[in-house]
Each structure stands twice: as C-alpha cells, then as structure tokens.
Design an enzyme around this catalytic site. Sequence first.
Site, PDB file in Angstrom:
ATOM      1  N   ASP A  67       0.832  -1.205   0.000  1.00 43.44           N
ATOM      2  CA  ASP A  67       0.000   0.000   0.000  1.00 43.44           C
ATOM      3  C   ASP A  67       0.863   1.250   0.000  1.00 43.44           C
ATOM      4  O   ASP A  67       0.548   2.249  -0.656  1.00 43.44           O
ATOM      5  CB  ASP A  67      -0.905   0.014   1.230  1.00 43.44           C
ATOM      6  CG  ASP A  67      -1.954  -1.059   1.133  1.00 43.44           C
ATOM      7  OD1 ASP A  67      -2.387  -1.563   2.151  1.00 43.44           O
ATOM      8  OD2 ASP A  67      -2.307  -1.402  -0.019  1.00 43.44           O
ATOM      9  N   ASP A  79       3.789   1.425  -1.334  1.00 44.56           N
ATOM     10  CA  ASP A  79       4.290   1.558  -2.699  1.00 44.56           C
ATOM     11  C   ASP A  79       3.242   2.145  -3.621  1.00 44.56           C
ATOM     12  O   ASP A  79       3.551   2.921  -4.536  1.00 44.56           O
ATOM     13  CB  ASP A  79       4.738   0.200  -3.228  1.00 44.56           C
ATOM     14  CG  ASP A  79       5.968  -0.287  -2.478  1.00 44.56           C
ATOM     15  OD1 ASP A  79       6.220  -1.489  -2.488  1.00 44.56           O
ATOM     16  OD2 ASP A  79       6.657   0.565  -1.886  1.00 44.56           O
ATOM     17  N   GLU A 139       0.932 -26.056  23.853  1.00 43.06           N
ATOM     18  CA  GLU A 139       1.291 -24.870  24.643  1.00 43.06           C
ATOM     19  C   GLU A 139       0.852 -23.626  23.877  1.00 43.06           C
ATOM     20  O   GLU A 139       0.682 -23.674  22.663  1.00 43.06           O
ATOM     21  CB  GLU A 139       2.812 -24.828  24.826  1.00 43.06           C
ATOM     22  CG  GLU A 139       3.517 -24.584  23.502  1.00 43.06           C
ATOM     23  CD  GLU A 139       4.978 -25.004  23.497  1.00 43.06           C
ATOM     24  OE1 GLU A 139       5.775 -24.241  24.029  1.00 43.06           O
ATOM     25  OE2 GLU A 139       5.288 -26.077  22.940  1.00 43.06           O
ATOM     26  N   LYS A 194       0.756 -20.257  21.748  1.00 40.49           N
ATOM     27  CA  LYS A 194       1.639 -19.612  20.773  1.00 40.49           C
ATOM     28  C   LYS A 194       1.721 -18.144  21.170  1.00 40.49           C
ATOM     29  O   LYS A 194       0.738 -17.416  21.095  1.00 40.49           O
ATOM     30  CB  LYS A 194       1.076 -19.760  19.365  1.00 40.49           C
ATOM     31  CG  LYS A 194       1.986 -19.169  18.306  1.00 40.49           C
ATOM     32  CD  LYS A 194       1.536 -19.608  16.921  1.00 40.49           C
ATOM     33  CE  LYS A 194       2.530 -19.239  15.839  1.00 40.49           C
ATOM     34  NZ  LYS A 194       2.790 -17.825  15.707  1.00 40.49           N
ATOM     35  N   ASP A 214       2.522 -14.302  21.070  1.00 39.51           N
ATOM     36  CA  ASP A 214       2.600 -13.324  19.984  1.00 39.51           C
ATOM     37  C   ASP A 214       3.663 -12.284  20.313  1.00 39.51           C
ATOM     38  O   ASP A 214       3.373 -11.187  20.760  1.00 39.51           O
ATOM     39  CB  ASP A 214       1.223 -12.657  19.827  1.00 39.51           C
ATOM     40  CG  ASP A 214       1.101 -11.945  18.486  1.00 39.51           C
ATOM     41  OD1 ASP A 214       2.008 -12.105  17.643  1.00 39.51           O
ATOM     42  OD2 ASP A 214       0.108 -11.233  18.293  1.00 39.51           O
ATOM     43  N   GLU A 236      10.337 -16.762  23.009  1.00 40.13           N
ATOM     44  CA  GLU A 236       9.665 -15.553  22.559  1.00 40.13           C
ATOM     45  C   GLU A 236       9.881 -14.414  23.554  1.00 40.13           C
ATOM     46  O   GLU A 236       9.633 -14.575  24.748  1.00 40.13           O
ATOM     47  CB  GLU A 236       8.160 -15.863  22.449  1.00 40.13           C
ATOM     48  CG  GLU A 236       7.426 -15.037  21.450  1.00 40.13           C
ATOM     49  CD  GLU A 236       7.540 -15.547  20.016  1.00 40.13           C
ATOM     50  OE1 GLU A 236       8.324 -16.488  19.750  1.00 40.13           O
ATOM     51  OE2 GLU A 236       6.843 -14.979  19.155  1.00 40.13           O
ATOM     52  N   TYR A 244      10.897 -22.040  24.772  1.00 39.34           N
ATOM     53  CA  TYR A 244      10.107 -23.186  24.300  1.00 39.34           C
ATOM     54  C   TYR A 244      10.833 -24.067  23.288  1.00 39.34           C
ATOM     55  O   TYR A 244      10.292 -25.047  22.804  1.00 39.34           O
ATOM     56  CB  TYR A 244       8.767 -22.725  23.715  1.00 39.34           C
ATOM     57  CG  TYR A 244       8.880 -21.673  22.633  1.00 39.34           C
ATOM     58  CD1 TYR A 244       9.441 -21.971  21.400  1.00 39.34           C
ATOM     59  CD2 TYR A 244       8.413 -20.378  22.857  1.00 39.34           C
ATOM     60  CE1 TYR A 244       9.544 -21.001  20.426  1.00 39.34           C
ATOM     61  CE2 TYR A 244       8.514 -19.406  21.876  1.00 39.34           C
ATOM     62  CZ  TYR A 244       9.087 -19.719  20.659  1.00 39.34           C
ATOM     63  OH  TYR A 244       9.203 -18.771  19.694  1.00 39.34           O
ATOM     64  N   LYS A 254       3.377 -30.127  19.381  1.00 38.68           N
ATOM     65  CA  LYS A 254       4.649 -30.705  18.941  1.00 38.68           C
ATOM     66  C   LYS A 254       4.693 -32.184  19.327  1.00 38.68           C
ATOM     67  O   LYS A 254       4.210 -32.547  20.405  1.00 38.68           O
ATOM     68  CB  LYS A 254       5.826 -29.999  19.629  1.00 38.68           C
ATOM     69  CG  LYS A 254       5.893 -28.503  19.348  1.00 38.68           C
ATOM     70  CD  LYS A 254       6.963 -27.801  20.186  1.00 38.68           C
ATOM     71  CE  LYS A 254       6.841 -26.293  19.996  1.00 38.68           C
ATOM     72  NZ  LYS A 254       7.646 -25.520  20.945  1.00 38.68           N
ATOM     73  N   LYS A 313      -4.273 -21.960  15.083  1.00 36.53           N
ATOM     74  CA  LYS A 313      -4.553 -20.543  15.316  1.00 36.53           C
ATOM     75  C   LYS A 313      -5.954 -20.339  15.886  1.00 36.53           C
ATOM     76  O   LYS A 313      -6.878 -21.087  15.568  1.00 36.53           O
ATOM     77  CB  LYS A 313      -4.430 -19.746  13.995  1.00 36.53           C
ATOM     78  CG  LYS A 313      -3.063 -19.817  13.334  1.00 36.53           C
ATOM     79  CD  LYS A 313      -1.938 -19.329  14.212  1.00 36.53           C
ATOM     80  CE  LYS A 313      -1.559 -17.889  14.008  1.00 36.53           C
ATOM     81  NZ  LYS A 313      -1.143 -17.445  12.728  1.00 36.53           N
ATOM     82  N   CYS A 357      -5.289  -2.573 -18.205  1.00 39.31           N
ATOM     83  CA  CYS A 357      -4.371  -2.374 -17.088  1.00 39.31           C
ATOM     84  C   CYS A 357      -4.382  -0.906 -16.667  1.00 39.31           C
ATOM     85  O   CYS A 357      -4.167  -0.030 -17.502  1.00 39.31           O
ATOM     86  CB  CYS A 357      -2.974  -2.799 -17.502  1.00 39.31           C
ATOM     87  SG  CYS A 357      -1.717  -2.380 -16.285  1.00 39.31           S
ATOM     88  N   CYS A 380      -0.604   0.541 -17.525  1.00 37.39           N
ATOM     89  CA  CYS A 380      -0.061   0.741 -18.876  1.00 37.39           C
ATOM     90  C   CYS A 380      -1.149   0.784 -19.943  1.00 37.39           C
ATOM     91  O   CYS A 380      -0.855   1.061 -21.105  1.00 37.39           O
ATOM     92  CB  CYS A 380       0.956  -0.357 -19.214  1.00 37.39           C
ATOM     93  SG  CYS A 380       0.207  -1.972 -19.501  1.00 37.39           S
ATOM     94  N   CYS A 425      -2.700  -8.258 -16.912  1.00 34.26           N
ATOM     95  CA  CYS A 425      -2.274  -7.264 -17.885  1.00 34.26           C
ATOM     96  C   CYS A 425      -1.424  -7.972 -18.928  1.00 34.26           C
ATOM     97  O   CYS A 425      -0.538  -8.748 -18.595  1.00 34.26           O
ATOM     98  CB  CYS A 425      -1.460  -6.197 -17.159  1.00 34.26           C
ATOM     99  SG  CYS A 425      -0.392  -5.246 -18.238  1.00 34.26           S
ATOM    100  N   CYS A 437       4.751  -2.827 -19.435  1.00 34.96           N
ATOM    101  CA  CYS A 437       3.971  -2.348 -18.295  1.00 34.96           C
ATOM    102  C   CYS A 437       4.922  -1.952 -17.169  1.00 34.96           C
ATOM    103  O   CYS A 437       5.693  -2.764 -16.673  1.00 34.96           O
ATOM    104  CB  CYS A 437       3.010  -3.430 -17.812  1.00 34.96           C
ATOM    105  SG  CYS A 437       2.079  -2.897 -16.365  1.00 34.96           S
TER     106      CYS A 437
END
Length: 718
Positions: A46, A48, A127, A129, A131, A186, A238, A302, A326, A432, A435, A456, A462
């Site tokens: 975004d 870019d 166990e 995960k 973050d 972690e 872990y 695991k 997850k 496109c 281009c 495209c 392009c």
Amino acid sequence: MSTEGSAVDTLTIEEVAAELERLAKEIAHHDALYHGKDQPEISDADYDALKRRNDALEARFPELIRDDSPSRRVGAAPSVTFSPVVHARPMLSLDNTFSQEDVQDFVAGVYRFLGRLPDQSIAFTAEPKIDGLSMSIRYENGRLMTAATRGDGTTGENVTANIRTIAEIPNQLPKGVPAVVEIRGEVYMAKSDFLALNRQMEAEGKQTYVNPRNTAAGSLRQLDAKVTASRKLKFFAYAWGEMSDMPAETQFAMVQTFKDWGFPVNPLMKRLNSVADILAHYDEIGLERPDLDYDIDGVVYKVDSLELQARLGFRSRSPRWATAHKFPAEQAFTEVEKIEIQVGRTGALTPVARLKPITVGGVVVTNATLHNEDYIKGIGNSGERIRPDDHDIREGDTVIVQRAGDVIPQILDVVMEKRAADAGSYEFPKTCPVCGSHAVREVNEKTGKMDSVRRCTGGFICRAQATEHLKHFVSRNAFDIEGLGSKQIDFFFENEDPSLQIRTAPDIFTLEKRQQQSLTKLENIDGFGKVSVGKLYAAINERRSIALHRFIYALGIRHVGESTAKLLARSYSTYEAFATVMKEAAPLSGDAWNDLNAIEGIGEVVARAMVEFYKEPRNIEVINRLIDEVTPEEAEQPVTAGSPVAGKTVVFTGSLEKFTRDEAKARAESLGAKVAGSVSKKTDIVVAGPGAGSKLDKARELGVQTMDEDEWLALISG
Ligand code: IVH
C-alpha cells in the site's frame, strides 16, 4: 472532494496540486512510522501504491513537484542496523492449522509418515503460541554470548546488549550445563506493561503504541540498551538451537530442564495423548486467553519424543512434527471507501478495498484484499458462491472485516441493510490501470475453465510489471541487495538520465560503471550522499556471486517460488546444466522435458511455465546480460559428508515395509540424494519393494542399479 483513485489523466492541474500536497503529508507520516517507531499502519504494497500514485501525478505535471515531495527523499531515514548473526541451526517457522479437521489431519499425517497404527499412541505437547518476537540466545560454558532475532531464519540481527537488559533471561547458567546451549523462545511485552507505557505516553502528550508485539519489537530494535531496559520485556523459553549435549529425550522434559536452568517457561504447556485431549486443551487455553497478561494467537502442538521428531524432520521451512493451531480471526464492521487495482509482477490485477480505518484485534486496518473480480462478486475459486447472490462488494458498502494473525485482512460479507440505494456494482477494469494494455482472464487449457485472475498483457512495456519484477529480484530471498528497496527501484526505474537508470536486472550491475562515466552523480542527489552510494555499490558487488537457487528464484518465473528454486538448484547443480535443460525441454517432450517432470515436487504447470519463460527472446536477452555480470554458484549438496548417496538420483517403487514412502524420501533427501518419480537415464538407484512393476523393468532395461529395501538401508546406514 478527494481525487484519490481517479485516473491521472482526468484530473485538472488544481486537483493534482491538492492531491500531491496530501500525498506528501501522508507518505511522510508513513515514513516516520516505518523508520522511527516500528509501528507501520499500512502494508509495504500500500505504501508503494501511494508512492506510485505520487510519481504518476508528478509525471503528468512536473512543474508541480514539491520541495517536500516524497520522490525527492529517496533513501529516507535509515533504520538502525545491527550486525548479522548466522544461526548455528536455522530458525524455522510453523505450519498453521485453523480447524479441528486440520488438527486431525496433522496428527494423522504424523502417524502415516511414521507408519504407526492408531493404537501405537504418539504423545504431543500443547502450549500457547506467544505473539512476540522469537529470539535465539547462545550460551557457551554457561555464559550468555549472543542473542539474535530470527531474521530470515538463517541470519538474524545481533541484539545481545538489549537482551542482557531483560531481567528474566539469565546471564549465567548453573554449573554442569552443556558447553554450548542455544535457548530459543519468545520475547514479549506484558499487556499490563503495554497499557502502563501507553498511559505514560499519553500523559506526556506523545503518540501511543499500537500493540504489545510491535512495541516489544521497537524496544529491541534500537541501539540504546537503556531504553530496552526501561521497557520491562519478558521471555518464554520453548525451543532450542545448537546443543552440545542433549539433556533430555522429549520436548516436555527439555522445556522442564530450561525451567531448572532458570528460564521462564509457559505454565500452560501439557503433554497429551489423543486428538480429543489436544483439542480440549486448545479450548481451555482459548477460554483463559482474555485473562492472560500476554497476547497469544493460537496453540502449538509438537510431537513429544525427540527421536520421532528427528525421524519426521522438516519440510522446506517448517518441521513436520509441529503445527500452530490458530485462534479464530477477529472481526469488525467498517466501510469500503473505494476499490483500487494493484498490478503485480506477473501482471495480475489485484483489487484492494480501501477501508475507513478500524481497529481489529488491536491493529488498525485500512485495507483488505479482494483477491480478484469473482471474489468481489461473491464467487470462489472453483466457481462456488461464497456470499449470497446480491452480496457483491461495492464502494461505499459497510462490510465485515476479518483479520487473522499477520495475514492481510479479508472482507467476509456485506451488511445489505446499510447499502446506499444508488450504490452501483463495481466495474472491474478490462485494461491495465498502469499501462493501458488489455487485461485478460486466461483459459486453462486442461480444464477449459477461466482463470480467476485477470492479467495485464503488457508484459515488459507495463511499468508496474517491470518495477515489481525488479523489486522481486532485489528482495530478501532473491538477490537481497541492501540499499536497493522499493523506493530506490522506483527512483532508478523512472530516471531519465541513462547513467541513473535501472530498467532490467542487469542494469543494477552496470550502474556503478555508468556512473563513473557520467557527470550526473548519484551522490549529489537528495537522499543518497557519498556514504550511502558507496554502500550501495558494495552491496551490489557482493552479489556478483550468488547461490544458484537465489538466482533461479530471482528470475521471477511464474509458479517458481523459493522451494521450487531450491529443488531445481539441487537437481541441476549448475546454472549451465539448468539452462541447457530449459532450452532442450522447449518442445515439451524428449529427455530434458521428461527429466524436468521427473523431479519430485515439479508438476507440469511449473515445468511449462519455466519452458515458456525460456522461450521468450526478451528473457534470454536479459539473462544473457545478467550472466555477464553475475556468477551463480554451484549448488551445495546438503549434508553430504560421508553420505554414500549424496548427489545420486533415487527412485522408490513398489511397496516399502520398513518406512513409509514419505519417510524414505525425506531420509534420502536429508542424505543429499535427489528423489525422482520416474526412471530415466539419469537415475542412479531404483529401490524396489514387492509389487514393483514398470519402473523396475525400465531400470533393468536402462541398466540402472536396483536394490531392495534392506540393501538400501544397509547402504545408507553404511
Ligand atoms: S516452536 C521449529 N513454540 O511462532 C519450531 N514457536 O510461526 C520452532 N512461537 O517463529 C517454533 N510461540 O516465533 C514455537 N510455543 C511456541 C511458540 C512459537 C510463539 C512463534 C515463534 C515462531 C513462530 C512460528
């Protein structure tokens, strides 16, 4: 009214001036977030897109280029740099599972791989995960020597000084620990500490942080260890890297040992024996989640026995013996402000929804991927309906947004009651937007079905495809050229001065020479400077010799990702051998073609894409110029020391009794052998079990060595 998203050539000069002003502010804002505080609000893509928009507007009215234009600040503020640390053992990631069925499949896969029956029970650990940020901490003779971030898994950043400030991490281990100990785990910031920090920031009138994870990252990725010390970071151990001696034989006992050595370990880890127990523990952890003082995003399972872990081994990036289950994604309602089209490296037109900013699970979301034109209409990849008939996504709609982990947010459904009476359905462009070439949906020759992606057809003409190609070429897993990021690629691509132009990959390597002969000096351009230009040339020259798999991956052939590139590099060893096969396979028949298709893991679609790529004269021309500048190294064979089958091509056929087919294959590969699916002149060994048929006949016909499973086992255990 905002002109954002309107075609550049429909805007008046006043509108362009206003939008350029807005873009300058917005991009500066994102630059500051990105470089200074580790808490970006938008994705690189975004970002870019904003830069591209700015460039396109400036190209139309060069007289409007502002003094504070983002295009003039090429190198922007450098982020802090740490010295690299090559991990003694790679730091891998985990596969994700999302449903109970996925977990059942994972467990069944482990049993199948090991050839175990359901009654030969295998224990798993489960166990949370965490973050946070994974860290590898190395102790030699009990003393903390280095701490490194994960980085790309092979090389991380040296953050030892900062890690030493974390009270929970011992500097000295008890007597009697192995000489080399690498503890992995972690680093995280407690939710309570995060909230306290933000209250303090607010009181001081400073900007607050987005979430504990990014704050922890920001606290580590800065050079003043005093700041890290003030942030109260924490740690859970872990896993491990290199160990000169193994103190235990199971995952569970290893972690208990770490606890005895003084590391914090997660109290919710359990050892369990059945899928039912595993899933029950997942639910339990999910219930406790809101009350935990740290963010978690799932449960990691695991295989407990380290011996079985070793037998299961790894896929390219993740272990077969573990998975991350997850938690369901978080959702929120917001509005689609507009739909924009991004053009990728392979020409794919990807629609993106720009959303009214909304916090979903602690992160501000401003964009959601819309995948392709069918998705907008509510049609899935196999033509099935994914939303009710009239729930197509329109600009102005109120929608349900979902965010799962680091994945790009998705739009799940439209709130029809809130749709404006005059909202028209979204008209997907047939040309496109960059281009102007026709954008088409290819028809799959085999299935006769239309591809869901519109592409495209501009190819090299392009600008989006060409710059995305270059960005891929310099990206981390390809040539990894430091100092040549997305912004710089755009700068060099657009530059009109031939001595400052990079239009194709080989131009990168001729830049320095062209500059030496030119009067317009890069170092005089805003944002570069003498030092950074020197560094850039050094970084480019460092890549004149490059691993073969990186070279192949960097070419950006459709369907050839990193692991396919690695397979190819391993199979052909040298670039010359690889290129020869690509050319000889052109008729899509014959020895070279069969050889290519015989590589396990290379399907016909991939093989075809490669051959097509090598048929295009423009590609050949670019590759030839590239080969004048860089040398792909001969691929190293993995763990070949003392292996009797290193570099040999092996085919397994018939039924195997001591191993499952998957395990036999993984084992052979870990010893440096290549496993093929069919027999050809290049085959070295055919391992035939009972019931072997045509492959064994073919081997005999070609005079290829054949053996049974026991002879094979005797050979590899040499
Ligand atoms: S085990 C070879 N256990 O998740 C497997 N990873 O997606 C090594 N993570 O990079 C990882 N909690 O940063 C493992 N209890 C846990 C974890 C955990 C968080 C992170 C870790 C890893 C990522 C993989």
